[in-house]
Each structure stands twice: as C-alpha cells, then as structure tokens.
Design a protein around this motif. Structure first.
Motif, PDB file in Angstrom:
ATOM      1  N   LYS A  32       0.827  -1.209   0.000  1.00 49.64           N
ATOM      2  CA  LYS A  32       0.000   0.000   0.000  1.00 49.64           C
ATOM      3  C   LYS A  32       0.866   1.267   0.000  1.00 49.64           C
ATOM      4  N   LEU A  33       2.050   1.206   0.634  1.00 53.76           N
ATOM      5  CA  LEU A  33       2.934   2.372   0.707  1.00 53.76           C
ATOM      6  C   LEU A  33       3.825   2.498  -0.536  1.00 53.76           C
ATOM      7  N   ARG A  34       3.756   1.514  -1.410  1.00 57.07           N
ATOM      8  CA  ARG A  34       4.581   1.450  -2.617  1.00 57.07           C
ATOM      9  C   ARG A  34       6.077   1.376  -2.270  1.00 57.07           C
ATOM     10  N   TRP A  35       6.374   0.654  -1.237  1.00 55.59           N
ATOM     11  CA  TRP A  35       7.755   0.385  -0.864  1.00 55.59           C
ATOM     12  C   TRP A  35       8.158  -0.942  -1.471  1.00 55.59           C
ATOM     13  N   ILE A  36       9.434  -1.231  -1.378  1.00 53.00           N
ATOM     14  CA  ILE A  36       9.950  -2.507  -1.869  1.00 53.00           C
ATOM     15  C   ILE A  36      10.520  -3.279  -0.680  1.00 53.00           C
ATOM     16  N   ALA A  37      10.123  -4.518  -0.572  1.00 61.60           N
ATOM     17  CA  ALA A  37      10.660  -5.379   0.489  1.00 61.60           C
ATOM     18  C   ALA A  37      11.620  -6.382  -0.139  1.00 61.60           C
TER      19      ALA A  37
END
Length: 196
Positions: A32-37
């Motif tokens: 949802k935050l448009r981060w990359i894990a």
C-alpha cells in the motif's frame, strides 16, 4: 482424553505461525505504501506458499556462487584495503588471475574475504619478524593467496550434496541474480567431445 491439533503444537510451530502472520501483514502494508521489500533465505521450500505468491514477493532470485569476474572483483575489493597496489589492477598478470580464479571456483564471497584477511595476517606476522621490512607497506602476491586457499575448506566441499540440492531446486523457480559472465576469465564452454 482428546487433544485437538492446537494442543499438540510445539512452541516453535506457534512461533512460526506468528512470524508468518507478521510477515504477511508487513507485505500488505508495504504494498500500500509502494515500498519494496527484500528478504533473503537459504531454503525457499521452507516458506509457506502464501508468502511467495505474486503480490507479496513478486521476484525470486537465486544468488549462487560468484562467477569468475565476480570473484576477481571481490578479491580486488578486499586486497585493495590491505595492499594499495590492487587499487590499479596491475599487480597480478592475466595468467596469475586465471590461476587464483580457477582455484576459487565455488567459493563464497565471505570465504574469499577470509582468504585475503588470513593472507594479510600471515604476511604481517612474517614481516614483523623481518628487520628489513620496517616501514614498508604490505604486499600480497599470488603465492600467499594460493597458500591460504590451500588451507581453506569451502562450504561447497564440506556440504556438496545439500548445496547442489539447493542450487538444483533454485534453477527451476528462481531467476539468476548474476548475468552471464562474458569476461576474459569466464570458463570456456566445451562440448562432451572437447569442441568449443
């Protein structure tokens, strides 16, 4: 007396489920935050399938043993920290590089780093005993590196079967993290009959 499945679970099983739940929640929030894990593990088959589906971890890469050019770069990086000459890449000849790179096939980056570190330690001890070495900078050559390589037993040698099993499973479900080695140090591909 009757037990249901929940009462037979060990603390480890419960802990694993809690970790899985936490990971799934984190994956959802990160999306949802448009981060990359980015995560690492040694055995992909140990993960539950719901964690590896598209939308949670979209790409799966296999990081294998360093290829020839990668081994050279790893060695150069660690050698340059101890011997200034390696910052220019003119210490070893191409033939000498081929020798050390052929001797370090299937060595991990950590094993290469340890080999350089042990070489430096031995060189320092030998130099500290010499009266003529006072004030001179450390110099590491092919002979010293090969000596330390001969004393090292890589993970691949110690646990070949399990390493090959991990590699073979990964080939079919993961993308390689490295591109094909096209350097002058890449091994020549030959056919069964010795043709190039």
């Amino acid at each position: 007396m009757r037990f249901d499945d929940a009462s037979n679970e060990s603390g480890e099983d419960i802990g694993s489920r809690q970790v899985l739940g936490t990971l799934l929640t984190i994956c959802y929030r990160i999306r949802k935050l448009r981060w990359i894990a980015i995560a690492t593990l040694n055995r992909l088959d140990a993960l539950p399938p719901e964690l590896t589906r598209v939308g949670r971890f979209d790409e799966i890469f296999y990081v294998g043993f360093p290829q020839a050019i990668e081994r050279k770069e790893i060695l150069m990086m660690h050698l340059a920290q101890l011997d200034e000459r390696y910052k220019n890449d003119n210490v070893l000849t191409e033939k000498e590089w081929r020798i050390i790179l052929n001797k370090t096939v299937n060595c991990t980056g950590a094993e290469l780093a340890q080999m350089v570190e042990k070489t430096a330690r031995c060189s320092f001890r030998a130099a500290s005993r010499s009266l003529f070495y006072q004030g001179r900078e450390m110099q590491i050559g092919l002979g010293e590196l090969l000596e330390q390589r001969s004393l090292m037993v890589p993970l691949y040698v110690r646990d070949t079967d399990r390493i090959l099993a991990i590699e073979n499973r990964a080939k079919y479900i993961c993308q390689p993290a490295s591109s094909t080695d096209t350097s002058e140090f890449a091994p020549v591909i030959t056919s069964f009959w010795g043709e190039r």
